[in-house]
Design an enzyme around this catalytic site. Structure first.
Site, PDB file in Angstrom:
ATOM      1  CB  SER A  49      -0.898  -0.007   1.245  1.00 16.27           C
ATOM      2  OG  SER A  49      -0.113  -0.236   2.392  1.00 16.27           O
ATOM      3  CB  THR A 153      -1.161   5.760   5.233  1.00 22.15           C
ATOM      4  OG1 THR A 153      -2.208   6.012   4.303  1.00 22.15           O
ATOM      5  CG2 THR A 153      -0.180   6.914   5.207  1.00 22.15           C
ATOM      6  CB  THR A 171      -0.711   6.120   1.254  1.00 22.04           C
ATOM      7  OG1 THR A 171      -1.647   5.083   0.989  1.00 22.04           O
ATOM      8  CG2 THR A 171      -1.338   7.442   0.820  1.00 22.04           C
ATOM      9  NE  ARG A 181      -8.874   8.700  -2.465  1.00 30.20           N
ATOM     10  CZ  ARG A 181      -8.188   8.318  -1.401  1.00 30.20           C
ATOM     11  NH1 ARG A 181      -6.902   8.053  -1.492  1.00 30.20           N
ATOM     12  NH2 ARG A 181      -8.769   8.208  -0.232  1.00 30.20           N
ATOM     13  CB  VAL A 182      -5.693  13.857  -3.632  1.00 27.55           C
ATOM     14  CG1 VAL A 182      -4.780  14.208  -2.471  1.00 27.55           C
ATOM     15  CG2 VAL A 182      -4.985  14.127  -4.960  1.00 27.55           C
ATOM     16  N   GLY A 183      -6.060  11.401  -1.348  1.00 26.49           N
ATOM     17  CA  GLY A 183      -6.588  11.078  -0.020  1.00 26.49           C
ATOM     18  C   GLY A 183      -6.178  12.100   1.026  1.00 26.49           C
ATOM     19  CB  THR A 204      -3.510   4.873   8.449  1.00 24.21           C
ATOM     20  OG1 THR A 204      -3.663   3.871   7.436  1.00 24.21           O
ATOM     21  CG2 THR A 204      -3.590   4.221   9.812  1.00 24.21           C
ATOM     22  N   GLY A 205      -6.438   5.027   7.019  1.00 24.14           N
ATOM     23  CA  GLY A 205      -7.812   4.545   6.856  1.00 24.14           C
ATOM     24  C   GLY A 205      -8.456   5.316   5.729  1.00 24.14           C
ATOM     25  N   GLY A 207      -9.447   7.922   3.608  1.00 29.78           N
ATOM     26  CA  GLY A 207      -9.067   9.336   3.559  1.00 29.78           C
ATOM     27  C   GLY A 207     -10.251  10.264   3.439  1.00 29.78           C
TER      28      GLY A 207
END
Ligand code: ASP
Length: 301
Positions: A49, A153, A171, A181-183, A204-205, A207
């Site tokens: 990841s 992440t 990540t 796409r941006v987290g 983390t998780g 976004g």
């Protein structure tokens, strides 16, 4: 002299903590330690990841997000949607130190990295390609129409011997994400925050949920108000859960797209962590107790 401390998300954060600890022990800055710690995870193809071997987007390309923050002056360097560079964290470092900006995306970030001669390299591995093919098949058969399974992440927080604090993230984001796409991970205040005046936090998780609560900033602000790292993680995550559960099933999350976890460090090197699920472990090491520990985060139920 402060006693250094460093923590990283997930059990794969062990390699980050090992690298970062060695550097902090030699007296290097928190920023250097966090960058090098994250580079180690980015280069490990078995971490599916982050960096090399990271999860591809819906078109089969790996697009990476990464960020660094320096707690002395709140300086930030971040990149998003970067392709073809195994170490996006080092592009983030360049953004922090060499540009008047805080966030570069896509081709602009790649061109900037090229100008400084940062190494390009393949990100897809045989195993990440195979996993991607299987996910695409499942999605096409509508067995699993959801996006996002299998994302994580590496988030690192550190305190160095000078009392300086730093945070960083890296990540590949959500599996099968839309290109571009941006987290939360490269967004200051959402996926990371660091302020010498209180401490640092990373998330983390999912976004899309973490950014709705600007979780990392919320945690650092709570620490500034006197909360311990643990209290701040629990309080900030619980506030977001209480707000979101009015419309989404985010308490005791079982779906990947509703899972969130946070990790924080304070000015003395004490850590805290919390998650809305029971699977979040982090790695932690301090100058005081040289044992590298894997600790299970408190669950907000
Ligand atoms: N927060 C990351 C993102 O949404 C993924 C993760 O940490 O699981 O891009």
């Amino acid at each position: 002299m402060m006693q250094w401390a460093i923590a990283a998300t997930w059990p794969f954060g062990q390699s980050a903590v090992r690298v970062g600890s060695r550097l902090l022990d030699q007296g290097m800055s928190g920023l250097d330690a966090v960058e090098q710690a994250i580079r180690a995870v980015e280069l490990d193809p078995s971490v599916d990841s982050v960096g090399v071997g990271g999860v591809p987007n819906c078109e089969g390309e790996v697009q990476l997000d990464a960020a660094l923050m320096r707690g002395q002056d709140l300086a930030v360097g971040a990149v998003a949607g970067v392709k073809g560079f195994p170490n996006p964290i080092s592009i983030a470092r360049l953004v922090l130190e060499k540009t008047p900006h805080h966030l570069l995306v896509g081709e602009g970030a790649e061109r900037y990295a090229d100008a400084y001669g940062l190494e390009r390299g393949p990100l897809l591995t045989a195993s990440s390609l195979e996993t991607w093919r299987k996910r695409r098949e499942k999605q096409a058969q509508a067995e699993d129409p959801s996006l996002g399974g299998g994302h994580d992440t590496v988030g690192v927080v550190a305190l160095d011997m000078n009392g300086d604090i730093a945070a960083g993230t890296s990540t590949s984001g959500l599996a099968l994400k839309l290109p571009g796409r941006v987290g939360d991970s490269p967004l200051v205040g959402s996926g990371f925050y660091a302020d010498n005046a209180a401490g640092a936090a990373v998330g983390t998780g999912c976004g899309e949920l973490i950014m709705r609560g600007c979780l990392s900033f919320a945690i650092v602000e709570l620490m500034k108000g006197g909360a311990s790292a643990q209290q701040a993680c629990e309080e900030a995550l619980n506030r977001l859960i209480c707000r979101l559960e009015q419309c989404l099933p985010v308490r005791n999350a079982t779906e990947d797209m509703t899972k969130m976890a946070v990790l924080a460090i304070d000015q003395k090197g004490n850590v805290g962590a919390a998650a809305n699920h029971g699977e979040f472990d982090f790695a932690y090491q301090t100058a005081r107790d040289r044992e590298l520990r894997i600790i299970r985060a408190r669950i907000i139920a």
